[in-house]
Design a protein around this motif. Structure first.
Motif, mmCIF file in Angstrom:
data_model
loop_
_atom_site.group_PDB
_atom_site.id
_atom_site.type_symbol
_atom_site.label_atom_id
_atom_site.label_comp_id
_atom_site.label_asym_id
_atom_site.label_seq_id
_atom_site.Cartn_x
_atom_site.Cartn_y
_atom_site.Cartn_z
ATOM 1 N N ASN A 103 -34.326 18.988 71.492
ATOM 2 C CA ASN A 103 -32.958 19.422 71.236
ATOM 3 C C ASN A 103 -32.864 20.452 70.107
ATOM 4 O OD1 ASN A 103 -30.217 19.315 71.850
ATOM 5 N ND2 ASN A 103 -29.815 17.575 70.493
ATOM 6 N N GLY A 104 -33.947 21.233 69.932
ATOM 7 C CA GLY A 104 -33.960 22.269 68.906
ATOM 8 C C GLY A 104 -34.327 21.797 67.521
ATOM 9 N N TYR A 105 -34.612 20.513 67.346
ATOM 10 C CA TYR A 105 -34.929 19.975 66.023
ATOM 11 C C TYR A 105 -36.420 20.125 65.694
ATOM 12 C CZ TYR A 105 -30.238 18.013 65.820
ATOM 13 O OH TYR A 105 -28.873 17.859 65.783
ATOM 14 N N THR A 106 -36.759 19.837 64.429
ATOM 15 C CA THR A 106 -38.106 20.043 63.903
ATOM 16 C C THR A 106 -38.704 18.737 63.410
ATOM 17 O OG1 THR A 106 -37.603 22.307 63.197
ATOM 18 C CG2 THR A 106 -39.455 21.224 62.109
ATOM 19 N N LEU A 107 -39.955 18.513 63.766
ATOM 20 C CA LEU A 107 -40.752 17.438 63.173
ATOM 21 C C LEU A 107 -41.735 18.077 62.204
ATOM 22 C CD1 LEU A 107 -42.418 14.437 64.987
ATOM 23 C CD2 LEU A 107 -43.638 15.717 63.241
ATOM 24 N N THR A 108 -41.660 17.709 60.935
ATOM 25 C CA THR A 108 -42.559 18.214 59.896
ATOM 26 C C THR A 108 -43.425 17.070 59.393
ATOM 27 O OG1 THR A 108 -40.963 19.897 59.211
ATOM 28 C CG2 THR A 108 -42.696 19.333 57.630
ATOM 29 N N CYS A 109 -44.729 17.305 59.283
ATOM 30 C CA CYS A 109 -45.639 16.279 58.764
ATOM 31 C C CYS A 109 -45.818 16.419 57.263
ATOM 32 C CB CYS A 109 -47.006 16.391 59.441
ATOM 33 S SG CYS A 109 -46.993 16.043 61.208
ATOM 34 N N ASN A 110 -45.868 15.274 56.581
ATOM 35 C CA ASN A 110 -46.285 15.209 55.191
ATOM 36 C C ASN A 110 -47.721 14.702 55.185
ATOM 37 O OD1 ASN A 110 -46.864 14.418 52.544
ATOM 38 N ND2 ASN A 110 -44.764 13.793 52.112
ATOM 39 N N LEU A 111 -48.655 15.591 54.824
ATOM 40 C CA LEU A 111 -50.084 15.283 54.944
ATOM 41 C C LEU A 111 -50.722 14.886 53.616
ATOM 42 C CD1 LEU A 111 -51.134 18.186 57.363
ATOM 43 C CD2 LEU A 111 -50.484 15.844 57.949
ATOM 44 N N ASP A 112 -49.925 14.457 52.649
ATOM 45 C CA ASP A 112 -50.474 14.125 51.333
ATOM 46 C C ASP A 112 -51.526 13.030 51.405
ATOM 47 O OD1 ASP A 112 -48.823 15.997 50.204
ATOM 48 O OD2 ASP A 112 -47.354 14.558 49.423
ATOM 49 N N ASN A 113 -51.401 12.126 52.387
ATOM 50 C CA ASN A 113 -52.343 11.010 52.529
ATOM 51 C C ASN A 113 -53.070 11.053 53.874
ATOM 52 O OD1 ASN A 113 -51.731 9.605 49.977
ATOM 53 N ND2 ASN A 113 -49.709 9.307 50.919
ATOM 54 N N LEU A 114 -53.334 12.257 54.355
ATOM 55 C CA LEU A 114 -54.021 12.423 55.645
ATOM 56 C C LEU A 114 -55.409 11.788 55.592
ATOM 57 C CD1 LEU A 114 -54.076 13.842 58.471
ATOM 58 C CD2 LEU A 114 -55.194 15.758 57.309
ATOM 59 N N PRO A 115 -55.736 10.874 56.527
ATOM 60 C CA PRO A 115 -57.086 10.297 56.550
ATOM 61 C C PRO A 115 -58.132 11.350 56.900
ATOM 62 C CG PRO A 115 -55.532 9.003 57.862
ATOM 63 C CD PRO A 115 -54.851 10.296 57.534
ATOM 64 N N LEU A 116 -59.351 11.141 56.410
ATOM 65 C CA LEU A 116 -60.448 12.038 56.742
ATOM 66 C C LEU A 116 -60.901 11.814 58.188
ATOM 67 C CD1 LEU A 116 -62.612 11.748 53.498
ATOM 68 C CD2 LEU A 116 -61.102 13.636 54.151
ATOM 69 N N PHE A 117 -61.372 12.896 58.820
ATOM 70 C CA PHE A 117 -61.969 12.832 60.159
ATOM 71 C C PHE A 117 -61.040 12.124 61.150
ATOM 72 C CE2 PHE A 117 -65.443 12.413 56.999
ATOM 73 C CZ PHE A 117 -65.920 13.709 57.093
ATOM 74 N N THR A 118 -59.865 12.660 61.304
ATOM 75 C CA THR A 118 -58.861 12.029 62.142
ATOM 76 C C THR A 118 -58.313 13.020 63.155
ATOM 77 O OG1 THR A 118 -56.714 10.904 62.100
ATOM 78 C CG2 THR A 118 -57.054 12.628 60.468
ATOM 79 N N ASP A 119 -57.807 12.511 64.270
ATOM 80 C CA ASP A 119 -57.089 13.353 65.220
ATOM 81 C C ASP A 119 -55.582 13.143 65.082
ATOM 82 O OD1 ASP A 119 -56.752 10.870 66.407
ATOM 83 O OD2 ASP A 119 -57.981 11.314 68.162
ATOM 84 N N ALA A 120 -55.137 12.892 63.868
ATOM 85 C CA ALA A 120 -53.713 12.729 63.586
ATOM 86 C C ALA A 120 -52.939 13.940 64.077
ATOM 87 C CB ALA A 120 -53.489 12.541 62.083
ATOM 88 N N ALA A 121 -51.709 13.706 64.563
ATOM 89 C CA ALA A 121 -50.925 14.787 65.157
ATOM 90 C C ALA A 121 -49.448 14.605 64.854
ATOM 91 C CB ALA A 121 -51.134 14.817 66.669
ATOM 92 N N GLY A 122 -48.737 15.715 64.944
ATOM 93 C CA GLY A 122 -47.290 15.623 64.877
ATOM 94 C C GLY A 122 -46.767 14.828 66.055
ATOM 95 N N ILE A 123 -47.189 15.196 67.269
ATOM 96 C CA ILE A 123 -46.833 14.452 68.483
ATOM 97 C C ILE A 123 -48.104 14.179 69.268
ATOM 98 C CG2 ILE A 123 -45.554 14.472 70.653
ATOM 99 C CD1 ILE A 123 -43.534 16.338 69.322
ATOM 100 N N ARG A 124 -48.325 12.934 69.584
ATOM 101 C CA ARG A 124 -49.457 12.531 70.421
ATOM 102 C C ARG A 124 -48.895 12.116 71.775
ATOM 103 N NH1 ARG A 124 -54.628 10.868 69.019
ATOM 104 N NH2 ARG A 124 -55.708 9.581 70.563
ATOM 105 N N ILE A 125 -49.418 12.718 72.843
ATOM 106 C CA ILE A 125 -48.946 12.422 74.194
ATOM 107 C C ILE A 125 -50.009 11.595 74.907
ATOM 108 C CG2 ILE A 125 -48.132 13.373 76.363
ATOM 109 C CD1 ILE A 125 -47.349 15.904 74.903
ATOM 110 N N THR A 126 -49.599 10.445 75.436
ATOM 111 C CA THR A 126 -50.520 9.526 76.104
ATOM 112 C C THR A 126 -49.982 9.185 77.493
ATOM 113 O OG1 THR A 126 -49.476 7.497 75.283
ATOM 114 C CG2 THR A 126 -51.111 8.543 73.860
ATOM 115 N N GLY A 127 -50.735 8.360 78.206
ATOM 116 C CA GLY A 127 -50.297 7.937 79.519
ATOM 117 C C GLY A 127 -50.434 9.054 80.531
#
Length: 279
Positions: free
Chosen positions: A67-91
């Motif tokens: 709907n035109g909105y924004t998702l912003t990540c705060n990565l201050d505590n990002l784990p090492l060696f991760t596939d962390a994402a703003g949006i993860r799509i599964t299924g």
């Protein structure tokens, strides 16, 4: 050639269906979305060991109209060696459309069975890839991806399509194809530090009518406009692309110095090529 106006109308119609059939839904960071959902506000999502994704969209029942909105990540505590994402799509067979994902590790990370669609998204300032297609049969269409720390779009799943995307200023490749039987068509790629489009361990792909300009640092062995880098890349068709002002070459095939291999370079518009027999 794709009718851009028709494509836009299809995408807009899809968005209207979302709005018409689903009430506005409150969404919180870390949620797993399992129904058709309409975002109602901007989100700032802290990413840490316990919450490694801003949102998870799970198909086939879950889809997200931003709907035109924004998702912003705060990565201050990002784990090492991760596939962390703003949006993860599964299924399987989910849709994410019409929003912005900003300042995440991966912008959108696509796994599961596949058949997902990412459309009309703006993805900026990802630490790694803007969109990473890990599963098969996915489509990324009409997205604007800029300032990715690695690739704008990384195609690792087979039978996927990357169409009509505008990709600029990737620290590695604009589009990297590590897949088989994919389609890369009608994209505009500029400002990549390495290759505009790179085929690495990539078979039976069609690279057609892309515009690839001002890519490459001229130093890296994988640098250039449209580049084949791996001996295991075969039976790719590179057709009707425009490649200009790329360094060191607009077209580059590192594995076939005599143009006698299975990869076909046909009717491309370019200035420089290595080897010179590329067409």
């Amino acid at each position: 050639m794709i009718n851009f106006q028709k494509s836009y109308k299809i995408s807009t119609f899809t968005a209207i269906l979302f709005v018409a059939s689903n009430s506005a839904t409150a969404v919180n960071c870390g949620d797993t979305i399992t129904t058709p959902t309409v975002l109602t506000e901007n989100l700032t999502c802290p990413i840490d060991i316990d919450n490694q994704n801003g949102l998870i969209v799970e198909g086939p029942s879950g889809s997200l109209y931003m709907n035109g909105y924004t998702l912003t990540c705060n990565l201050d505590n990002l784990p090492l060696f991760t596939d962390a994402a703003g949006i993860r799509i599964t299924g399987m067979a989910s849709l994410v459309t019409d929003g912005t994902v900003n300042n995440c590790n991966y912008g959108i990370f696509v796994v599961g069975t596949g058949f997902h669609t990412i459309s009309d998204m703006t993805i900026t300032n990802s630490l790694e890839d803007g969109i990473d297609l890990r599963s098969d049969n996915n489509t990324a269409i009409k997205n604007h991806i800029q300032f990715s720390g690695e690739d704008g779009i990384d195609m690792q799943g087979d039978f996927s399509s990357v169409i009509q995307n505008y990709i600029e200023f990737s620290d590695r490749d604009g589009i990297e194809a590590d897949n088989d039987f994919g389609t890369v068509a009608f994209n505009f790629v500029t400002g990549s530090q390495r290759a505009g489009i790179e085929m690495e361990a990539s078979d039976n792909n069609t690279i057609v009518q892309n515009t690839v300009m001002n890519n490459g640092d001229g130093i890296s062995g994988d640098s250039g406009g449209i580049v084949i880098t791996s001996q295991s890349s075969s039976n790719n068709l590179i057709l009707g692309n425009t490649a200009e002002n790329n360094l060191p070459f607009d077209l580059k095939d590192r594995i076939d110095p005599n143009c006698t291999g299975s990869n076909q370079w046909v009717a491309n518009n370019f200035v420089t090529a290595d080897p010179a027999c590329l067409e």
